[in-house]
Design an enzyme around this catalytic site. Structure first.
Site, mmCIF file in Angstrom:
data_model
loop_
_atom_site.group_PDB
_atom_site.id
_atom_site.type_symbol
_atom_site.label_atom_id
_atom_site.label_comp_id
_atom_site.label_asym_id
_atom_site.label_seq_id
_atom_site.Cartn_x
_atom_site.Cartn_y
_atom_site.Cartn_z
ATOM 1 N N GLU A 1 -0.032 -0.608 2.026
ATOM 2 C CA GLU A 1 -0.533 0.676 1.529
ATOM 3 C C GLU A 1 0.044 1.872 2.262
ATOM 4 O O GLU A 1 0.291 2.920 1.664
ATOM 5 C CB GLU A 1 -2.065 0.715 1.606
ATOM 6 C CG GLU A 1 -2.755 -0.134 0.551
ATOM 7 C CD GLU A 1 -2.809 -1.607 0.882
ATOM 8 O OE1 GLU A 1 -2.373 -1.996 1.983
ATOM 9 O OE2 GLU A 1 -3.290 -2.391 0.034
ATOM 10 N N HIS B 1 -15.210 -3.325 -0.174
ATOM 11 C CA HIS B 1 -14.627 -3.078 -1.508
ATOM 12 C C HIS B 1 -15.562 -2.235 -2.365
ATOM 13 O O HIS B 1 -15.488 -2.297 -3.591
ATOM 14 C CB HIS B 1 -14.363 -4.398 -2.241
ATOM 15 C CG HIS B 1 -13.135 -5.129 -1.805
ATOM 16 N ND1 HIS B 1 -13.007 -5.721 -0.588
ATOM 17 C CD2 HIS B 1 -11.951 -5.361 -2.440
ATOM 18 C CE1 HIS B 1 -11.821 -6.299 -0.484
ATOM 19 N NE2 HIS B 1 -11.160 -6.101 -1.599
#
Ligand SMILES: Cc1ncc(C[n+]2csc(CCOP(=O)(O)OP(=O)(O)O)c2C)c(N)n1
Ligand SMILES: Cc1ncc(C[n+]2csc(CCOP(=O)(O)OP(=O)(O)O)c2C)c(N)n1
Ligand SMILES: [Mg+2]
Ligand SMILES: [Mg+2]
Lengths: 334, 331, 331, 334
Positions: free
Chosen positions: D71, D140
């Site tokens: 990322e 998440h």
């Protein structure tokens, strides 16, 4: 007994006491010792970029670890070490570098205990330097304590003077939860009386540093002195300000803020960070929620503007909140 | 000391040789002037000087043109100058003037010049690496023929951004060049303490990437290796990690006491490996440039820098209200 | 197919062989039960199954004891079971019950058991790597003789955390083991698309780290290589990167349509490389264990899992007010 | 003409229009195409974990890039590409992963323009999924838009329905500043009418979705439907709520909030993030600052608790703000 020390010296003293009293305390970070060739004739250790950790490696061999420039690795390793039996103090040279190492704080240190159903402890301390004022520009001057304060599972403290730095750091290291310890540049440059010996300052309790009945000024870290300067000036006009030093921005000592507000009915919060999603907003939101019945005036937030930190002195000075703006805000309240 | 031969692969005109020398001298003199200004209290901020490493930026950037982008580090002045950024705008920036390249908002660690393909110094170690990778991606998508070049230190090769960027660049065969300036130190810590391999170039293997090692104190060696890497990138054959072995003559930043480093070590590099002296020795011995030509280049550079300082000192400060402008495109 | 010989370096008692088999079978059966429960709508959450990779966790963890710590990934059930975590607590956790290992707060991606040296599955790819490095640091500082073991996928080797952690571990010669489970895929993308080297073990060179490659579908090979690496770590000779070539038989998560992967590829691995079948074939041929003994182990495991499910289904749900407890040590 | 689409389909449509109308728009992220062996008989692309980018690679070959799980590299590369002439849309699969890639946003995308004296543009869009409700637990499920909203130089938007998703995403991609586009899980699961063709929704403007004179309910993303449900229930008791959908959490549309408050005198803000340093705090702080004279009651913030997101359904449901809490807060105001 107390002596005049710089904040850096006070921190050094706290680290030494922590290491002396607990063999599980270790330090890790970049250049904490430094001068890897210190075996070489004519060279010396540096003790960190600001000299804060100087001498500790000699006193506690093997417990002060120089790391590569790998903040994610440093903090992640420190979290793993904390969860398995050490009590690490990791240094993040500047708080701006959270950009490259947020995960170990956001998703690991802050959450392990909760995710594991209360069965883990992460007694980690992260020491870091924040704030503007050193002409270090946009990537070395941010006050990002709002980011760590917003993360459930972390605590964030920020001393406003050398003595507080010593007591809060010892408390942070001995706390069984992860604590981010912010060293504001404006405070690092200060000197002040620091008690000798081992003492702690409770995390989560604000300190009323000046009493007054007309208006409450809330500050923390480098803005406590701004608030105090404003209070001095206001006193000359007959307005008596109560000044609160938050000391801990998470948890927030809501009771101390509210009981002062109950008395004064007016509040200004001074925060050197940018305004959005700030500690200043939280304090204001608290006032209009639980403190609504006490309010006689709008709550003003004196913060930096919604901008990066500029380099040029004239711009950086305009960026930082100062006493003049606090005074003006109080005057406007009538 | 016998003059080292100039690599046969490097055939540069007198003009280009003089350009190389002028660039290196401009960097050296610029940095020396800054040191003087800071120590005299005339300039503020954290300044990291490039003295000693001039051959690296110069040897690489002589292959670049307006299609190409470079990204840099906290130690960025040399890369700016080598990429063609004007010293007047730089000096004004470092003085925090409204006429500075960044209107006084950036300073040394964020100096940039989009008009010269200079995508910024960077205060975050390693952060320039993916930015250059992005510039290479633009070049590839737009088929501009351009190259993205990241300059960074040995210390930065320990950052996750190094790893992630090189891997991506190789996967996509981007026209990128990663120049690691291995100067033996990261702040006060010797590279050997934190990098367990002798050559950082070795790290290219993790990505099956092409790697080269150059003597970063030798303009000609850097020039030759960079030529190869950049040609490869422009051909579409993918990125290269180019390690330049170099040394910073001064402290990590202006004001550094240098207590951690032995004087002998530094003297060795300064006396034996100075890239300007080595360059001069060789081009003069080879009869390519005369000492006179070099001295007159020195003079030009000195004058240029002196006038940059004078102009900067005379320039207006930024308007304090500009602190809130330039945050967004509209407003 | 001729039975492959058991490596001569591996001399395991009947007892230990049965333990290895039981662990692998327990993982397999646990995962198959979960799949059934999720598809039947009896269990919620994102579940990533370890089916096919059993030999890796088992072959490594058989060398570990109570001094040692493991960290895991989103695909963590196998590592838990191999490290000795009880299936009853795990099952209750996955059912979100108050009696779960994490009181229902963690779920599959955060399952952990500090009492068994299991420092957590992890929902952040790569994040377990520095945690295990930290456990190794604790072992070193406290001279516990323990080892920190990180299990992670091929995809995770593209994360910055991989790079930074391995470099630090090698610099400090930590007693650490990095087990990369190269199963050929990261979600829906083949490893070859994003990792430009054939062997992830190659990446150890960036840190001058010891590296080994094992057939991750072969318990004996993993066992033997892990023995070497862990002995090395315990001796104080530093960390190892152990690559285990493996394959996930099922989808990335329960519910995955598997549209992206060819059936032939999967069938090849399932038919030819199943770690349980290969194990059985070899120990039976070598006369080390009888088929009967294995079938009775299967039965024990099935009963254990059935009772874990029954207990979990009967267990109480967490008290909703517990949503705010366990955030801090005091309160 | 409009049709019933899911939010994912609306986003897919917006991406296709953006790519169709501007060759500089590219997409990059993990598994955006997926199924690398799609040349292999019997296999197909996946179009992202939620199928949102399906079909785009076929339509725009070479402009949808699958990346490694990196990322920091993805966002950093996207920033570099944006500053040099592309208009990238990067996908961060879950907003929680900001932990591993904050720097390209915090210290690069947000600051390049400022640090360079206004001479750079970073037309980057980051699409990301936030919020609880899918039993995906602590790492998440976070709503971290407060983190990006607090960073000067970034914009952060969050649609509350499929049509808004389409219009805001097109606006985000075409904006010359970096924009974080948050897809709340609660909204991703919705379907709704979506106009065909090319249209944008202005960034920085809130939308009054229901008018009323008794109390203002402020929501955004998944909490707009919570506020609307509360408004429905309150209407039955004769309390008429005005509901504001912020759409953009940075910049914040202060005027729309204040003019509603001027009318109603009472305000509740509903935010699915944790409470500290939140958008909810900013809205409350705005009310007690510029809106002080309008206030007839405390401003209540209905947020998640200061905890990580738990896994078990019963806990996660208790974690999420719901209409019942909004209704109770309004009733208490009297
Ligand atoms: C992410 C990050 N970590 C730490 C620092 C502090 N810092 C600035 S320069 C530097 C040393 C860099 O070493 P190297 O990459 O070798 O470059 P050199 O200074 O030798 O040119 C460090 C640690 C930083 N600016 N950014
Ligand atoms: C930092 C981060 N990025 C992306 C994801 C989403 N994600 C979960 S598993 C996965 C694939 C992991 O691949 P690999 O490491 O090879 O492990 P495997 O699933 O194959 O066991 C991805 C991309 C994540 N959880 N964390
Ligand atoms: Mg260096
Ligand atoms: Mg994999």
């Amino acid at each position: 007994m107390s002596r005049l020390l710089s904040t850096g010296q006070a921190i050094n003293e706290a680290l030494a006491i922590a290491m002396e009293t607990d063999p599980d305390v270790i330090l890790l970070g970049e250049d904490l010792v430094g001068g890897g060739t210190r075996e070489v004739e004519g060279t010396d250790e540096m003790g960190g970029v600001l000299g804060t950790t100087k001498g500790l490696e000699k006193r506690f061999p093997g417990r002060v670890l120089d790391t590569p420039i790998s903040e994610m690795g440093i903090l992640g390793t420190a979290v793993g070490a904390a969860a398995t039996g050490l009590r690490p103090v990791a240094e993040l040279m500047f708080m701006d570098f959270l950009g490259v190492c947020l995960d170990p704080l956001l998703n690991q240190a802050a959450k392990l205990r909760y995710m594991f159903g209360g069965k883990a402890r992460v007694p980690l301390t992260v020491r870091t330097v924040c704030g503007a004022g050193m002409r270090a520009a946009a990537q070395h001057s941010q006050s990002l304590y709002w980011m760590t304060a917003g993360i459930p599972g972390l605590k964030t403290v920020i001393p406003s003077n050398p003595a507080e730095a010593k007591g809060l750091l010892l408390a942070a290291i001995r706390d069984d939860d992860p604590v981010v310890f912010c060293e504001a540049k404006g405070v690092l440059m200060q000197r002040g009386e620091v008690p000798e010996g081992d003492f702690t300052i409770a995390i989560g309790r604000a300190n009323v540093v000046r009493t007054g009945a007309d208006v409450t000024l809330v500050g923390f870290g480098a803005t406590v002195s701004v608030a105090l300067a404003a209070a001095d000036a206001l006193a000359k006009e007959g307005t008596h300000a109560e000044v609160i030093d938050l000391r801990s921005v998470a948890p927030l000592d809501e009771e101390t803020i509210l009981s002062s507000l109950e008395k004064t009915g007016r509040l200004v919060v001074v925060d050197e960070s940018t305004p959005r999603c700030s500690i200043a907003s939280d304090v204001a939101a608290l006032c209009v929620d639980r403190g609504f019945d006490f309010l006689n005036a709008p709550v003003r937030r004196i913060t930096a503007p919604h901008s990066p930190v500029p380099f040029a002195a004239i711009l950086e000075d305009a960026f930082r909140p100062d006493a003049a703006r606090v005074i003006a805000a109080v005057r406007e309240m009538g | 000391m016998c003059p080292e031969p100039i690599p046969t692969g490097v055939a540069l005109s007198r003009e280009r040789l003089l350009e190389a020398y002028r660039t290196m001298r401009r960097i050296r003199s610029f940095e020396e002037k800054l040191q003087e200004l800071v120590l005299a209290g005339k300039m503020a901020g954290f300044l990291h000087l490039y003295v000693g490493e001039e051959a690296v930026a110069t040897g690489v950037c002589m292959h670049l043109d307006s299609r190409d982008w470079v990204t840099s580090t906290h130690r960025g002045h040399g890369h700016c100058i080598a990429k063609g950024v004007g010293v007047a705008g730089m000096m004004a920036e470092l003085f925090g003037r409204a006429t500075g390249l960044c209107k006084g908002k950036g300073g040394s660690m964020h100096i940039a010049d989009m008009d010269h393909g200079m995508l910024g110094a960077n205060g975050i170690v390693g952060a320039g690496i993916p930015l250059a990778t992005g510039a290479a991606l633009t070049a590839k998508v737009k088929r501009s023929g351009g190259v993205g070049v990241a300059f960074f230190g040995d210390g930065a090769s320990n950052q996750g951004q190094f790893h992630e960027s090189l891997n991506m660049a190789q996967n996509w065969k981007l026209p990128a060049l990663y120049v690691v300036e291995n100067n033996g130190w990261g702040e006060f810590t010797p590279t050997g303490f934190v990098v367990p391999v002798a050559d950082i170039a070795e790290r290219a293997r993790s990505y099956a990437m092409n790697a080269l090692i150059a003597d970063g104190m030798d303009f000609f060696d850097v020039f030759e290796k960079a030529a190869e890497a950049i040609a490869r990138a422009r051909r579409g054959d993918g990125p290269t990690l180019l390690e330049c072995k170099t040394y910073r003559f001064s402290g990590h930043y202006v004001g550094d006491t240098l207590a951690y480093r032995s004087k002998e070590e530094a003297e060795h590099w300064k006396q034996r490996r100075d890239p300007l002296e080595r360059f001069e020795h060789r081009v003069v011995e080879a009869g390519l440039l005369s000492s006179d030509a070099l001295r007159s280049a020195d003079g030009e550079v000195a004058a240029q820098i002196a006038s940059a300082v004078a102009a900067a000192e005379a320039a207006p400060l930024p308007d304090p209200t500009s602190v809130t402008s330039d945050v967004y495109v509209n407003g």
